[in-house]
Design a protein around this motif. Sequence first.
Motif, PDB file in Angstrom:
ATOM      1  N   SER A 103       0.834  -1.210   0.000  1.00  0.00           N
ATOM      2  CA  SER A 103       0.000   0.000   0.000  1.00  0.00           C
ATOM      3  C   SER A 103       0.865   1.255   0.000  1.00  0.00           C
ATOM      4  O   SER A 103       0.571   2.234  -0.701  1.00  0.00           O
ATOM      5  CB  SER A 103      -0.935  -0.006   1.219  1.00  0.00           C
ATOM      6  OG  SER A 103      -1.771  -1.134   1.216  1.00  0.00           O
ATOM      7  N   LYS A 104       1.935   1.223   0.795  1.00  0.00           N
ATOM      8  CA  LYS A 104       2.843   2.374   0.829  1.00  0.00           C
ATOM      9  C   LYS A 104       3.540   2.563  -0.520  1.00  0.00           C
ATOM     10  O   LYS A 104       3.734   3.692  -0.973  1.00  0.00           O
ATOM     11  CB  LYS A 104       3.873   2.183   1.937  1.00  0.00           C
ATOM     12  CG  LYS A 104       3.302   2.283   3.349  1.00  0.00           C
ATOM     13  CD  LYS A 104       4.372   2.068   4.402  1.00  0.00           C
ATOM     14  CE  LYS A 104       3.802   2.200   5.808  1.00  0.00           C
ATOM     15  NZ  LYS A 104       4.818   1.974   6.859  1.00  0.00           N
ATOM     16  N   ASN A 105       3.907   1.444  -1.150  1.00  0.00           N
ATOM     17  CA  ASN A 105       4.572   1.543  -2.452  1.00  0.00           C
ATOM     18  C   ASN A 105       3.619   2.050  -3.531  1.00  0.00           C
ATOM     19  O   ASN A 105       4.029   2.799  -4.423  1.00  0.00           O
ATOM     20  CB  ASN A 105       5.155   0.190  -2.859  1.00  0.00           C
ATOM     21  CG  ASN A 105       6.437  -0.131  -2.111  1.00  0.00           C
ATOM     22  OD1 ASN A 105       7.133   0.764  -1.645  1.00  0.00           O
ATOM     23  ND2 ASN A 105       6.745  -1.401  -1.974  1.00  0.00           N
ATOM     24  N   PHE A 106       2.352   1.643  -3.467  1.00  0.00           N
ATOM     25  CA  PHE A 106       1.380   2.164  -4.432  1.00  0.00           C
ATOM     26  C   PHE A 106       1.128   3.653  -4.195  1.00  0.00           C
ATOM     27  O   PHE A 106       0.894   4.408  -5.141  1.00  0.00           O
ATOM     28  CB  PHE A 106       0.069   1.379  -4.360  1.00  0.00           C
ATOM     29  CG  PHE A 106       0.030   0.191  -5.283  1.00  0.00           C
ATOM     30  CD1 PHE A 106      -0.086   0.366  -6.659  1.00  0.00           C
ATOM     31  CD2 PHE A 106       0.123  -1.100  -4.792  1.00  0.00           C
ATOM     32  CE1 PHE A 106      -0.106  -0.715  -7.513  1.00  0.00           C
ATOM     33  CE2 PHE A 106       0.106  -2.193  -5.635  1.00  0.00           C
ATOM     34  CZ  PHE A 106      -0.017  -2.008  -7.010  1.00  0.00           C
ATOM     35  N   TYR A 107       1.181   4.062  -2.934  1.00  0.00           N
ATOM     36  CA  TYR A 107       1.080   5.494  -2.647  1.00  0.00           C
ATOM     37  C   TYR A 107       2.268   6.231  -3.255  1.00  0.00           C
ATOM     38  O   TYR A 107       2.118   7.294  -3.869  1.00  0.00           O
ATOM     39  CB  TYR A 107       1.033   5.719  -1.134  1.00  0.00           C
ATOM     40  CG  TYR A 107       1.051   7.184  -0.747  1.00  0.00           C
ATOM     41  CD1 TYR A 107      -0.119   7.932  -0.742  1.00  0.00           C
ATOM     42  CD2 TYR A 107       2.242   7.824  -0.404  1.00  0.00           C
ATOM     43  CE1 TYR A 107      -0.104   9.276  -0.395  1.00  0.00           C
ATOM     44  CE2 TYR A 107       2.270   9.156  -0.068  1.00  0.00           C
ATOM     45  CZ  TYR A 107       1.090   9.877  -0.056  1.00  0.00           C
ATOM     46  OH  TYR A 107       1.110  11.217   0.264  1.00  0.00           O
ATOM     47  N   GLU A 108       3.458   5.654  -3.071  1.00  0.00           N
ATOM     48  CA  GLU A 108       4.661   6.268  -3.625  1.00  0.00           C
ATOM     49  C   GLU A 108       4.589   6.316  -5.156  1.00  0.00           C
ATOM     50  O   GLU A 108       4.973   7.316  -5.767  1.00  0.00           O
ATOM     51  CB  GLU A 108       5.892   5.475  -3.190  1.00  0.00           C
ATOM     52  CG  GLU A 108       7.223   6.078  -3.647  1.00  0.00           C
ATOM     53  CD  GLU A 108       8.413   5.261  -3.177  1.00  0.00           C
ATOM     54  OE1 GLU A 108       9.522   5.528  -3.668  1.00  0.00           O
ATOM     55  OE2 GLU A 108       8.241   4.361  -2.339  1.00  0.00           O
ATOM     56  N   LYS A 109       4.079   5.255  -5.765  1.00  0.00           N
ATOM     57  CA  LYS A 109       3.929   5.219  -7.229  1.00  0.00           C
ATOM     58  C   LYS A 109       2.975   6.322  -7.692  1.00  0.00           C
ATOM     59  O   LYS A 109       3.253   7.037  -8.660  1.00  0.00           O
ATOM     60  CB  LYS A 109       3.396   3.849  -7.646  1.00  0.00           C
ATOM     61  CG  LYS A 109       3.094   3.711  -9.145  1.00  0.00           C
ATOM     62  CD  LYS A 109       2.552   2.324  -9.449  1.00  0.00           C
ATOM     63  CE  LYS A 109       2.023   2.230 -10.875  1.00  0.00           C
ATOM     64  NZ  LYS A 109       3.075   2.340 -11.883  1.00  0.00           N
ATOM     65  N   THR A 110       1.851   6.454  -6.981  1.00  0.00           N
ATOM     66  CA  THR A 110       0.884   7.503  -7.324  1.00  0.00           C
ATOM     67  C   THR A 110       1.495   8.883  -7.136  1.00  0.00           C
ATOM     68  O   THR A 110       1.268   9.796  -7.945  1.00  0.00           O
ATOM     69  CB  THR A 110      -0.378   7.365  -6.456  1.00  0.00           C
ATOM     70  OG1 THR A 110      -0.886   6.035  -6.546  1.00  0.00           O
ATOM     71  CG2 THR A 110      -1.464   8.331  -6.917  1.00  0.00           C
ATOM     72  N   LEU A 111       2.277   9.035  -6.063  1.00  0.00           N
ATOM     73  CA  LEU A 111       2.946  10.310  -5.800  1.00  0.00           C
ATOM     74  C   LEU A 111       3.891  10.671  -6.945  1.00  0.00           C
ATOM     75  O   LEU A 111       3.898  11.811  -7.439  1.00  0.00           O
ATOM     76  CB  LEU A 111       3.706  10.228  -4.486  1.00  0.00           C
ATOM     77  CG  LEU A 111       4.522  11.457  -4.069  1.00  0.00           C
ATOM     78  CD1 LEU A 111       3.602  12.633  -3.803  1.00  0.00           C
ATOM     79  CD2 LEU A 111       5.356  11.158  -2.842  1.00  0.00           C
ATOM     80  N   LEU A 112       4.688   9.708  -7.392  1.00  0.00           N
ATOM     81  CA  LEU A 112       5.623   9.951  -8.489  1.00  0.00           C
ATOM     82  C   LEU A 112       4.869  10.268  -9.781  1.00  0.00           C
ATOM     83  O   LEU A 112       5.287  11.120 -10.566  1.00  0.00           O
ATOM     84  CB  LEU A 112       6.527   8.732  -8.688  1.00  0.00           C
ATOM     85  CG  LEU A 112       7.554   8.476  -7.576  1.00  0.00           C
ATOM     86  CD1 LEU A 112       8.217   7.117  -7.770  1.00  0.00           C
ATOM     87  CD2 LEU A 112       8.604   9.575  -7.536  1.00  0.00           C
ATOM     88  N   GLU A 113       3.757   9.566 -10.004  1.00  0.00           N
ATOM     89  CA  GLU A 113       2.956   9.821 -11.205  1.00  0.00           C
ATOM     90  C   GLU A 113       2.359  11.218 -11.178  1.00  0.00           C
ATOM     91  O   GLU A 113       2.286  11.896 -12.213  1.00  0.00           O
ATOM     92  CB  GLU A 113       1.846   8.774 -11.321  1.00  0.00           C
ATOM     93  CG  GLU A 113       2.338   7.389 -11.702  1.00  0.00           C
ATOM     94  CD  GLU A 113       1.238   6.349 -11.679  1.00  0.00           C
ATOM     95  OE1 GLU A 113       0.159   6.651 -11.111  1.00  0.00           O
ATOM     96  OE2 GLU A 113       1.445   5.242 -12.205  1.00  0.00           O
TER      97      GLU A 113
END
Length: 447
Positions: A134-144
């Motif tokens: 979940s944290k990594n998907f948040y980070e992915k969304t943040l980068l996007e």
Amino acid sequence: MFRLSLILFLLTKTAFGQNDLISLSIDQAVEYGIENNRNLINAEREILMAYNEKWKTIATGLPQVTANLDYSNYIELPTSLIPLEKFGGPPGEFSEVQFGLEQTAFGSMRMEQQIFDGSWIVGLQATKVYLETSKNFYEKTLLEVKEGVIKLYSLVSILKEGVILLKNNVENFKKDYYEISELYKNGFEEIENVEQIKITLAQSEFLLKQTEKTYDNQKDLLKLILGIKLDDQLVLTTNFEELISGDIVFNKSISDFIPENNIEIKISKNTFDTKRLEYKLEQSKRLPKISGFYSNSLTGYNDDFKFLQSDQKWFSSSVFGINLKVPVFSSLGLRASAQKAKYAMNQAETSYVDQQERIYALVKQKINDYLLALDSYNIDKENMLLSQSIEEKNSIKFFEGMVSSFELRQAQNQLLNAQQKYLNSVINLISINAELETLFNKPITLK
């Protein structure tokens, strides 16, 4: 009275009709997007859900206590038949007897404790992976969001610069068209020369209109990614000159790339860890499960509702027990499930290795693309400046009778194309730079 009502209505309509005015630099836009992007907000909620799932799983292995309270009132007591033959009476005859009291109260408390369950241990490990995912998907969304904001903000600023350049071209071409039309009216020019300039003018006017429409559309997309209402006014304070004078030079090489930092590789690793734990879960189903329980109950009987009185008599009972559940034979079902989970784990592991290679190759490609885009940017910038100079000289030469209208139109078209190529090269350079920042997963440095 009517005038006062009208004034109040107009004031109210004006107050509610006004839209917010939001002014943002490119750095402020990135921060604003991080705070207000709707996808990012939902990704943050996913982390909170993962935290709660973790504690939900932990709680299943802790003591579980339940309480039960039951009250019964027999409107009519059940009747039992007793054969009189057993007590010396005639055979075949029965005595009707009602046992018990009309009202019953029953209360109990039961505590259950899991002693050993392999699936619970695996479940705890799985919640950690779920939280990390979940944290990594948040980070992915943040980068996007960062990448998307930089690309769209830059595109809108560049389109605005394109509009300025085209308006200037249209202004100059209109001036040329007016002058050559006047010369034609006085018999000093041929109609073909007028038509040549008119074609270029019409072409540039259409291109200006097209660019203005694209500017409006891309600005709306920028509002969406920022989490701004489409009715609000958005002002971009970082202009074109500031944009291209900012730090858009990517100075990293392939040797600086750390695969463990790449978000796609992180997520691929999470997928592998999930499948690995699913395999462990299937294996744990072959292990015994041990649990214990303790229960205590109180029961009271009475013909009337006197259960709250001190003289009510209560009958208690207690029980303690251990439960052992051992899987003995499942017709090879457990083995098949474990094998299937193992194959899925091996697939995820292969995909994880493949993802690392793919990302590594993509980084090499993007670095090469960036170097080419940087060369193209420098060349296209020089060509645009040369095209401006050529067009200005040809315009002067044309009215001095030294070049034809066809040659002037060629110079004008060359200018239009050079300007478009230059602006496109700026867009391409910034876009690739933002993509590299995402791949390396490092802070954006564009000013």
